[in-house]
Structure formats: C-alpha cells, structure tokens
Scaffold this motif. Structure first.
Motif, PDB file in Angstrom:
ATOM      1  N   SER A 245       0.847  -1.192   0.000  1.00 24.92           N
ATOM      2  CA  SER A 245       0.000   0.000   0.000  1.00 24.92           C
ATOM      3  C   SER A 245       0.884   1.245   0.000  1.00 24.92           C
ATOM      4  O   SER A 245       2.015   1.223   0.482  1.00 24.92           O
ATOM      5  N   ASP A 247       0.959   5.587   0.481  1.00 25.86           N
ATOM      6  CA  ASP A 247       0.328   6.855   0.821  1.00 25.86           C
ATOM      7  C   ASP A 247       0.822   7.863  -0.217  1.00 25.86           C
ATOM      8  O   ASP A 247       1.988   8.248  -0.204  1.00 25.86           O
ATOM      9  N   ASN A 265      -3.990   0.110  -3.858  1.00 23.84           N
ATOM     10  CA  ASN A 265      -4.653   0.492  -2.605  1.00 23.84           C
ATOM     11  C   ASN A 265      -6.074  -0.034  -2.526  1.00 23.84           C
ATOM     12  O   ASN A 265      -6.527  -0.466  -1.479  1.00 23.84           O
ATOM     13  N   LEU A 689      -7.434   6.898   1.834  1.00 21.51           N
ATOM     14  CA  LEU A 689      -6.579   6.247   0.829  1.00 21.51           C
ATOM     15  C   LEU A 689      -6.572   6.983  -0.509  1.00 21.51           C
ATOM     16  O   LEU A 689      -5.748   6.718  -1.361  1.00 21.51           O
TER      17      LEU A 689
END
Ligand SMILES: Nc1ncnc2c1ncn2[C@@H]1O[C@H](COP(=O)(O)OP(=O)(O)OP(=O)(O)O)[C@@H](O)[C@H]1O
Length: 726
Positions: A245, A247, A265, A689
């Motif tokens: 994942s 950011d 994501n 997200l």
C-alpha cells in the motif's frame, strides 16, 4: 486452524537513521521467542501499543531462519496433500519482495527459491525411498494482478491482451485463472531459469519510497503431483508477493504510478474489508470486489495459510505500520480448514452397465471450505455438514462416490476400491500434523475427481459417478451460496426445481451447473455493462467540458444502449444535435403537455437545465404527488435520478450527500440512511486512501457507489431518503 500470522521487521537501509526507529520486536517474558510488535502511540509517544502475532522476527533475522521456522515445516504437509499458501503483506518498501524472492546470493535467497529447493529435495527422496514406485512431478504457473487485471508471467508481455485473463470459480470454491500456462519443472535449475525470466515480465518501477517497487501482486503456484500406481495426489503451494500500500502524499507518484497505486490500494482495502468481515463472522465477504481477494480466497481455501507481515521500523511509516498491524491482527482470527486434497485414481474402467453417457468433464462439487468462517451460516451448508458427520460414521465405501439410496442403481460395482483414508501411503502419518482447532471435528468426506482432467497421462475413459438428486441439490445450493452470496442462495433454493433421479445423473449435474454458470456470467455482465456505460458517460462529460461537442455527442450516443430510454440522456443527445445543427431529434419519451410546461419551468427557474433535479421534477409530475404514494414513487424514480446524477453537474441533493461523505465525520455520516458505524468508518478509511489527484474527496455519486462495500442500493437510499426535502 487459524491463519498463521508472523511479522518481520526489516533492518535499516543505507540512508535510514537509528534515531528514526520506532518499531521493535519483544517477547511476553524474557528468554521466550518474540511474539510482540511494539510501536508508540502516535498521539502520545510515551505510550506504546503492543500487537501479538504467532511469531515476530526482528531486524537481525536471516532469510534462512525465516524459511526454516515458518515455511520448511509445511513442506511435509504439502507432500501429505495439503495446499499451502504463504503471502507477504505490508506497506511499500517494507521487504515483501525481499522476503519472498530475495536476492541472487545464496544467503539472500527468499522463501520462494528455498521452497522449490525443499520441494525438489523431498520429491527426490520420496522417489528414492519408494524405489521409483512413487513419482513426483512439479509444475509451475506464475502470474501477476496489475491494475486489477491478470497477466501470465510465464508468457512474454507481447502476448498480453488489454483485458487480461479471466477468473472462474471452481466447484471446490477455489478461483482459477482461465488460460494460464503451466510449465513442468524437473529440477531447481529449471525452476530458476523460468523464475528469473518470468520476473523480468513483472511490472516494477522506481517510486520515492522504493527504488524497485512492485506495481502488481505476484502469485506463484507450485503444483505437486505424486503418483503411486494408479493413485494420484495433487497439492499446491502458493507463494504470493502482494504489492504494498502507498500513501500518495509521500510518493510524488506521477500519473501512471498513481493509477497503479489506486489499483493496489483499492485491492488492499478490499482485502482488509474481507479480513474484517470474516473476523466479524459476516455472511457476506466482499471477495468479489477485487481480483486479488478472489484469488487469495483468504478463509475460503483449505490447507495451511501463513501471512508474513513485513514492517519497516521507521517513524515515517508510523501510521501505515499501525494500519497493517491492525489488519494483520484481525487476520489471526480467520479459520482455515486443514484438509488434505483427496487421492484420485487414473484409468478407472467405465461402468459396464452404462448409466452415463460420457461422464462429466469437471471436478465434482465438494463441500465449501469457508462455511466455517460464515458463522450465521447457510442452510445448505449446514445440512451438508450434518450429512458429512453422519457419513463419517459409516464404513468407507468402495470407489463409487455417491449412490442413490432411494433407488437400486444399475451401476456396475466399481472395480477399483478406494483406499481407506488412513491406509494410503500418501496420507498424513499422524505425528506431523499441526495442532488444529478443528481436531475434534470429524473431517468432511472427500470426493474423487475424474482423472482425465487432472492428469496429462494418455486420456483414460472418464469416470462416471452416481449422484442422488438430493445430493445434487445440496451441492448446487452450496455453490450458489458461495458465488452469489446468501441472498442469491436463498433465491436459488426457493426456485430450484426438484431434480429427478434420471438414468444419466452426471448429465443432470452438468446441465444444472451450466445453467448456474450462465446465470453468474449474466450477473457479471450486468455489472460490467453498467460500469462500461458509466465510463462512457464520464467520457462524454469530459468531452463536453473541453468544448468538444461532437465527441461528446458520439459518446452519449454510445452510452445509450447501456441506458435505453433514459430521458435525460436522450435530451442531452437532442440538445447536442441541435447545437451542432445536425440530425433530426432523437425519439423522446412520451410527455404530457403539463409535463412539458413543468420541464420548461425547471429550465426557466434555474436559468440553466439542472439535470438530476429536473428529472426528479419531471418524473414526479407524471404522477401528481399523493402523500401515501410518495415512497413508492421515490422508489420508481430512483434508478433514473441516480443514473442521471452520474453525469452532469451534481445536483444540490447530491452535493449535500457528498459534503456529508467528504466531511469524514463519522457522526454525520452515520446520520445518513443505511450507514452504520462500520460503513461510516470504512468510508472514512477509504477517503484517507484517496490520492491527492482526487483531492482526497469523493466527487460524484458514481464514485461513491464504486467505493468497495458500498453498493448502489446504499447510495440510492442515502440519496433518496436523507435529503428528500432538499
Ligand atoms: N530483511 C531485509 N534485509 C535486508 N534488506 C532488506 C530486507 N527487507 C527489505 N530489504 C531491502 O529493502 C528494500 C525494499 O524492499 P522490497 O523491495 O522487498 O520491499 P517491498 O515491500 O516488496 O516493496 P514494494 O511493495 O514497493 O514492492 C530493498 O532494497 C530490500 O533489499
């Protein structure tokens, strides 16, 4: 037993500093192995959170130690017929690929090459110990899920199609990739050649957080086939390196990377939702919302599952690390049935009395594996479980899998006796079994598979099976409940015609399954077709915004078949045609003069046509408002008004709904009809997200509907009811 979850904390990399380390491994008592990950509370550094796992490996852990402790013990299980799944999970740059694949140096080799080395070594030993009576064959398939599409990594990228390979749910509950290649592998050298070459086909790229970031989920399947005489046992080891994942506030990702990142994501978000749903005992697990979760089938698959949670020890990963720790903690609660794959027989002679015509060309249905994780269960599954429990007390039958007890069958007695479970030399030898939470539960009976399908040996006459009508019903019901979830299962059970015992039972099974598959396909088609239509609408909107009316008109016209007769769409087409001075107006839905007046009034009042509102007004005008009928009318207009909101500017009502959603305020979101705490929290998590490109906001109802777990119905209800007076 539960999914085994272990954590591995990676060491600091070259440019990382000691002072930034915030994650550490710890044990419950001094001298005991590490089972805890400790990390400070981001709001109060003086406080520490502890997360407990089956095992925790610190920075000093070598590749060999991890493999020897966490994977090697399951080699034996694999050869005993259990499927083994090992997957690495974690944020980008935490060491998943390092753990699974590793480096080229011997000491750096990861789980996958070591697993293969163990498989070949053990296989050779078995062949030697049995004097060649047992043969062991290894075959590989290797694929990636990139932007939610499946691509074969054993095939060159030029062979890829834009849509990738399709998935299919098997009767066993397993999801398979259709058209995937499989290569047999004679030894470790063979494997390395294949694996190294295939890895060059995998999509990786440099991101700010990882110089060699995997942009896809990679799945390696190692199929083991052990043959002794005419007994064949198949088991599969799956090694999965998930993408991490990201950011996107930290990645500086460009457009292409952002698209990949959104797909990564989203799939990881769906995975966390599946984990939540299973651990809560929900009836509906949202597996189908991403290809990765369908393939991983966490909690659905039998055998042994090990999740390796990779962690970076750094402060810069603080919140991401907490999030993966939370998800992984819940994964510990997922139950996986430790069930061996059954032995099948090749070359079984065809029954001479001819009860079938050709036999079935698919694996027989087997009890669903994930019923144990569906706590409020389905009736068919429960009934089947009860039946299994009864059957388990009966003497083991000869090879015939099912018999119809209600009628004497004309099937010839089988010539090949099926070995009693524990007498098979390929079966579990007792001592090696991992302690299982299910130990006291009677194992479900297993069915034999038609061999012609599983073996590459010269085609044998296909085995026929005798199945009772009741059994057909139960098995089909279970498949339905699995694939279409409990709602559809109930529907199916209500509608299911009573299958009569017919001379050719296998044909009946075949027909039933074909019908089922067609039905599922059409369900999928409906979803796909709707989303394709929405995509075209979106495109049209973009053309319109750019001032390209001709392209917009073309796109609207293309969207029309997806939404036949939609008044607003037709009106847009008409307006654009008029503006372009082109064709004759398209047919309009019938409207009364009063309706036309009202419509004009909507135009006049607002100065500009206000799409959604206009249509709501328009529809409500067809039937003059009656207080009692309002609810029904709202329902009837819902699809139209919602659809119309998907395109064009958001109406005040839609804006109001989106404002509440984007507020990220759980209390406000919970105020929407159909939004409980869980849904509100999921929505807030999803918003966090969203990349910067999307402005961290949900900007349309279509986008809101596409949030995993949301569903069109929820959005419709929130839209219709919450702001009815708006
Ligand atoms: N246990 C370890 N020992 C030494 N180096 C490690 C270890 N774990 C990770 N690394 C290094 O950290 C970097 C990132 O690791 P890796 O590429 O495996 O991360 P990842 O989780 O697979 O990331 P992504 O999801 O972006 O693919 C690499 O340079 C890798 O060599």
């Amino acid at each position: 037993m539960s999914v085994r979850v272990v954590a591995r904390i990676r060491p600091l990399l070259d440019k990382e500093l000691d002072k930034d380390m915030i994650v550490r491994a710890d044990s419950i008592e001094p001298g005991k192995p590490n089972t805890m990950v400790k990390i400070p509370n981001p709001r109060n550094e003086g406080e520490e959170f502890s997360f407990t796992f089956n095992s925790v490996y610190d920075q000093s852990t070598s590749q060999e130690t991890l493999f020897t402790s966490e994977v090697a013990p399951y080699l034996k299980s694999l050869f005993q017929g259990l499927d083994v799944t090992i997957f690495a999970y974690g944020v980008t740059g935490t060491g998943k690929t390092h753990t699974m694949r590793g480096g080229m140096k011997l000491a750096d080799r990861g789980v996958i090459p070591r697993l293969l080395s163990g498989v070949f070594r053990r296989g050779k030993k078995i062949m030697k110990d049995t004097g060649g009576e047992t043969t062991v064959e290894v075959a590989l398939s290797y694929y990636e899920i990139y932007n939610d599409k499946v691509y074969d990594l054993l095939e060159p990228p030029e062979k890829r199609t834009p849509t990738g390979l399709p998935l299919r749910a098997e009767a066993s509950g397993r999801t398979v990739v259709v058209g995937l290649s499989e290569r047999s592998c004679a030894d470790l050298k063979d494997f390395e050649k294949l694996y190294i070459e295939a890895n060059t086909n995998r999509v990786t790229a440099a991101t700010k957080l990882n110089a060699h970031s995997s942009r896809s989920h990679a799945i390696l399947r190692v199929k083991l086939t052990q043959t002794t005489g005419d007994m064949v046992r198949e088991s599969t080891a799956s090694a999965i390196d998930l993408a991490g994942s990201e950011d996107n506030r930290r990645t500086d990702n460009g457009k292409e990377r952002l698209v990949e990142s959104a797909a990564i994501n989203k799939s990881l978000f769906v995975l966390s939702q599946c984990i939540d749903a299973i651990s809560r005992g929900d009836k509906r697990i949202p597996y189908r919302e991403s290809k990765m979760t369908r393939i991983l089938s966490l909690g659905q698959n039998n055998g042994i599952t090990v999740m390796i949670l990779n962690l970076a020890p750094l402060r810069s990963y603080h919140l991401d690390t907490l999030s993966s720790l939370n998800v992984s903690s819940r994964a510990k609660r997922i139950e996986v049935r430790e069930i061996e794959n059954e032995v099948v027989f090749k070359q079984v002679p065809k029954a001479s009395s001819g009860t079938t015509s050709g036999g079935i060309q698919r694996q027989p249905l087997r009890p669903l594996a994930n019923v144990h994780n569906v706590h409020n269960g389905n009736i068919a599954a429960k009934a089947a479980d009860a039946k299994q429990a009864t059957d388990a007390n009966k003497p083991v039958k000869a090879f015939s899998v099912y018999t119809d007890k209600s009628k004497p069958t004309t099937t010839a007695p089988p010539t090949m006796p099926r070995p009693v479970a524990n007498s098979s030399q390929l079966r579990r030898s007792g001592g090696a079994k991992r302690p299982s939470d299910q130990e006291s539960i009677v194992r479900p009976s297993k069915l034999a598979r038609p061999v012609a399908h599983t073996l590459s040996a010269p085609s044998a006459p296909s085995n026929t099976m005798t199945v009772s009508a009741a059994q057909i019903e139960a098995l089909v019901e279970k498949k339905v409940s699995e694939i279409l979830a409990a709602r559809v299962a109930a529907e199916q059970s209500a509608q299911a015609p009573q299958v009569q015992v017919q001379p050719d039972i296998s044909e009946a099974v075949q027909k039933r399954l074909d019908a089922l598959e067609r039905r599922i396909d059409s369900e999928e088609w409906r979803d796909d077709s709707k989303s394709s239509g929405l995509k075209i609408l979106l495109e049209a909107r973009q053309h319109k915004e750019r001032g390209d009316d001709a392209a917009a008109l073309r796109a609207y016209e293309m969207a029309l078949p997806y939404f036949p007769g939609q008044a607003k769409l037709l009106s847009k087409i008409e307006k654009l045609r008029a503006r372009l001075g082109g064709d004759a107006p398209s047919p309009r839905p019938h409207r009364s003069a009063k309706m036309e007046d009202k419509r004009r009034r909507v135009f006049d009042d607002n100065g500009e046509y206000h799409d959604g509102e206009a249509d709501i007004e328009e529809m409500s005008f067809v039937e003059p408002p009656k207080p009692k009928a309002r609810k029904t009318r709202a329902k009837a207009t819902r699809p139209t008004s919602m659809l119309l909101e998907d395109d064009g500017p958001a109406s005040p009502r839609a804006q109001q709904l989106l404002e509440v959603v984007n507020s990220r305020d759980i209390a406000q979101i919970k105020g929407l009809v159909g939004f409980g705490s869980k849904k509100a929290q999921d929505l807030v998590d999803y918003l966090s997200l969203l990349g910067e490109e999307e402005g961290g906001r949900i900007s349309s109802l279509a986008q809101l509907r596409s949030v995993p777990g949301m569903g069109g119905r929820t959005v419709e209800r929130a839209y219709e009811v919450a702001f009815w007076e708006a």
